[in-house]
Enzyme design. Sequence first.
Site, short mmCIF file in Angstrom:
data_model
loop_
_atom_site.label_atom_id
_atom_site.label_comp_id
_atom_site.label_asym_id
_atom_site.label_seq_id
_atom_site.Cartn_x
_atom_site.Cartn_y
_atom_site.Cartn_z
N GLU A 28 0.79 -1.24 0.00
CA GLU A 28 0.00 0.00 0.00
C GLU A 28 0.81 1.28 0.00
O GLU A 28 0.55 2.19 0.79
CB GLU A 28 -0.96 -0.01 1.19
CG GLU A 28 -1.88 -1.22 1.18
CD GLU A 28 -2.84 -1.24 2.35
OE1 GLU A 28 -2.74 -0.39 3.24
OE2 GLU A 28 -3.70 -2.14 2.37
N GLU A 84 -6.11 -10.67 -1.40
CA GLU A 84 -6.97 -10.49 -0.21
C GLU A 84 -8.45 -10.46 -0.60
O GLU A 84 -9.21 -9.62 -0.11
CB GLU A 84 -6.58 -9.21 0.54
CG GLU A 84 -5.10 -9.13 0.88
CD GLU A 84 -4.72 -7.93 1.73
OE1 GLU A 84 -5.61 -7.24 2.26
OE2 GLU A 84 -3.51 -7.68 1.85
C1 GLA Z 1 -5.04 -4.47 4.23
C2 GLA Z 1 -3.86 -5.31 4.67
C3 GLA Z 1 -4.30 -6.59 5.29
C4 GLA Z 1 -5.47 -6.41 6.22
C5 GLA Z 1 -6.57 -5.70 5.51
C6 GLA Z 1 -7.78 -5.51 6.39
O1 GLA Z 1 -5.60 -4.91 3.07
O2 GLA Z 1 -2.97 -5.59 3.64
O3 GLA Z 1 -3.24 -7.13 6.00
O4 GLA Z 1 -5.06 -5.69 7.35
O5 GLA Z 1 -6.08 -4.44 5.14
O6 GLA Z 1 -7.91 -6.47 7.33
#
Ligand code: GLA
Length: 432
Positions: free
Chosen positions: A224, A330
């Site tokens: 990020e 994710e």
């Molecule tokens: C981001 C992070 C994850 C997690 C999500 C929300 O996407 O990369 O590790 O913390 O937020 O749970």
Amino acid sequence: MNRVTQFVSSLILPLALVSALPAYAEAPATLKDAYLPHFKIGTCINRSVATGQGGRRSEDQVKADIALVKAQFNQVVAENEMKWMSLHPRAGKNGYDWIAADAFVEFGTKNNMELAGHTLVWHSQIPNWVFEGTFLPPGAAEKPDPPAAESTPPAPAPNAAPPAPNGAPPGARRGPGGFPGPRQFDLNGPRATREELLERMREHIHTVVGRYKGKIKVWDVVNEAISDGGEEVLRKSPWSVIIGPDFIEKAFQFAHEADPDAILRYNDYGLENPKKRQKLITLIKGLQEKKVPVMAIGTQAHLNVSVTFDIMDQSLAEMKALGLPIHVTELDVNGAMGGQQGFGADVGGNAAATDGGLVAEADKKLTEAYSAIFKAFLKHKDAVKVVTFWGPNDANSWRGRARPLLFDADNKPKPAFDAVVKLATENAPKAP
Ligand code: GLA
């Protein structure tokens, strides 16, 4: 009973049993088997799944969660246990806490799953000591502003219910993973120098990646780093301010030194948003020109039910043009009404948006959304190497109230599961 009737009834009983089973059990299917010809299917796991102990779920529920993970997935990533806050909460070489991370690696290894490490360099869930120092940049105040929120959140209890943001005003956003939300290191006060921070980063990456060398196959090296709004490619974070934009290439170089065989990933969210995706493309092309060892794109894919095939198709096609494998890192699909406003590229905001009721006909919409998403994954399976869900079931999800996953809190597969499995089978290569 003569031999014939005995024989016939021995056939009838199992048949009767089979027809009483739920639809998915008739043709026993698992995600990982159905997708074997296509790509790996993973999930993040929390501490109780990795250790079999503790957490919000009862002992039996944890057992069932573990059984589900073993049956359905062939790749795992630790939800929180390898973030800097969990792994390296205190300064120095003795400041590591390996217990949960080691348990995660043991779980995955024992169950023949591919392991991903998450995450080495991120601005969130990181203790302030990493950025602290005595260097005063020009114009900085000698005393830092008092922190808006508690400066170092306590390590969360494994699987604890998301805490209210400490010291934050009522209604304040929760941070990623339900951790106390935005806890900023004050960059207007004394801080580490560029050299000090680079050395802390190097030491951390070498120690962590080195410890699991040969066991963890893929690392989220930088998470990020891209900004959500404005024209700047990078977000303003202690990493980008103290080190400068080359913090990203340094992180990749350190990880590559520590394990030259590991696949090194750049991971981010909101890449379905064309503007944010353009920034990703600029960033990755810049790294490629400098021969930085970035080896895969991690696209988080925290989506909502209004997502379409075209959105995913376009997004994957453009990312694929970078020539790198794509890892969906994710995946979940928010079914909450409040989560259906645009791309919601901000993860903290996304978490808060799970409040409120579910969209009407939530199951149907979830099925449609997952079908569209997996159709796009299958179309681009030359590039997509793994699809990791952010949690095995709704009970173990950061967006639990939005029912975002393929299994409900009782580990029952939803209609979306059947649709996803069906797509894999329909697209499987035909036997010669
Ligand atoms: C981001 C992070 C994850 C997690 C999500 C929300 O996407 O990369 O590790 O913390 O937020 O749970």
